[in-house]
Enzyme design. Sequence first.
Site, PDB file in Angstrom:
ATOM      1  N   ASP A 104       0.432   3.768   1.685  1.00  0.00           N
ATOM      2  CA  ASP A 104       0.406   4.331   3.041  1.00  0.00           C
ATOM      3  C   ASP A 104       1.829   4.590   3.565  1.00  0.00           C
ATOM      4  O   ASP A 104       2.679   3.693   3.547  1.00  0.00           O
ATOM      5  CB  ASP A 104      -0.328   3.344   3.975  1.00  0.00           C
ATOM      6  N   CYS A 124       0.855  -1.195   0.000  1.00  0.00           N
ATOM      7  CA  CYS A 124       0.000   0.000   0.000  1.00  0.00           C
ATOM      8  C   CYS A 124       0.889   1.242   0.000  1.00  0.00           C
ATOM      9  O   CYS A 124       1.980   1.243   0.561  1.00  0.00           O
ATOM     10  CB  CYS A 124      -0.906  -0.002   1.234  1.00  0.00           C
ATOM     11  N   ARG A 182       2.989   4.738   6.356  1.00  0.00           N
ATOM     12  CA  ARG A 182       3.395   4.012   7.561  1.00  0.00           C
ATOM     13  C   ARG A 182       3.845   2.582   7.279  1.00  0.00           C
ATOM     14  O   ARG A 182       4.153   1.834   8.203  1.00  0.00           O
ATOM     15  CB  ARG A 182       2.221   4.001   8.560  1.00  0.00           C
ATOM     16  N   HIS A 232      -2.293  -3.932   4.991  1.00  0.00           N
ATOM     17  CA  HIS A 232      -2.134  -3.571   6.409  1.00  0.00           C
ATOM     18  C   HIS A 232      -3.497  -3.321   7.026  1.00  0.00           C
ATOM     19  O   HIS A 232      -4.405  -2.825   6.362  1.00  0.00           O
ATOM     20  CB  HIS A 232      -1.236  -2.338   6.557  1.00  0.00           C
ATOM     21  N   CYS A 245      -6.398  -0.119   6.757  1.00  0.00           N
ATOM     22  CA  CYS A 245      -6.109   0.497   5.456  1.00  0.00           C
ATOM     23  C   CYS A 245      -7.237   1.445   5.027  1.00  0.00           C
ATOM     24  O   CYS A 245      -8.401   1.047   4.950  1.00  0.00           O
ATOM     25  CB  CYS A 245      -5.919  -0.597   4.396  1.00  0.00           C
TER      26      CYS A 245
HETATM   27 CO    CO Z   1      -3.519   1.222   2.973  1.00  0.00          CO
END
Ligand code: CO
Length: 210
Positions: A44, A42, A46, A98, A101
């Site tokens: 993302d 992803c 993090r 994750h 999400c």
């Molecule tokens: Co995500």
Amino acid sequence: MKSYEKLLLQNKAWAAEKIEEDPNFFKRLSSLQTPEFLWIGCSDSRVPANEITGTEPGEIFVHRNIANMVVHTDLNLLSVLEYAVNVLGVEHIIVCGHYGCGGVKAAMTRHSIGIINKWIRNIKDVYRFHREELENISDEELRTNKLVELNVKEQVMNLAKTSIVQSAWKHHQRPQLHAWVYGLDNGIIIPVLDVLPGAHFDELYEFDNL
Ligand code: CO
């Protein structure tokens, strides 16, 4: 100092540290790329592939998009996949989602968020395939997390449906496919599914002339 200037400063410090540890670090990396893994994760911020797996530059070939999707019309993903499998010869492809999400959460609502709807639509399809199992879970967070797990499995199966993976399985007996989920709250990756070369899901998607 501007925020982006700090990044450049930190970059200089990082490069100096690497050279101190190993004077040939960049010389070696710049002449050869032989990663064993393709990571589809992803976007993302993090979930940085190298950092959470304790790997160094040169070890993982990376593709990231919203909700780590393998969409069979995505030229970007397909180009990365073909290069990783046919040129780099990766042994493993990891689809890593994750918990928590945002892309998966958005797919479970009826809000329009513009052009991203078209991307999120692919996750809604995964929800639809598993609607009964998901709607038996009353807790919203647990339901989202279940969809995160189902989604990584579905994306691994999407990889197995490509002629790129099927051809490599037939001619080179690689790569293995892995579906993982990362926990934002504890930093731990949970393996959800491993698929060995030559596995069968649905013969409708298996090409017989590769
Ligand atoms: Co995500």
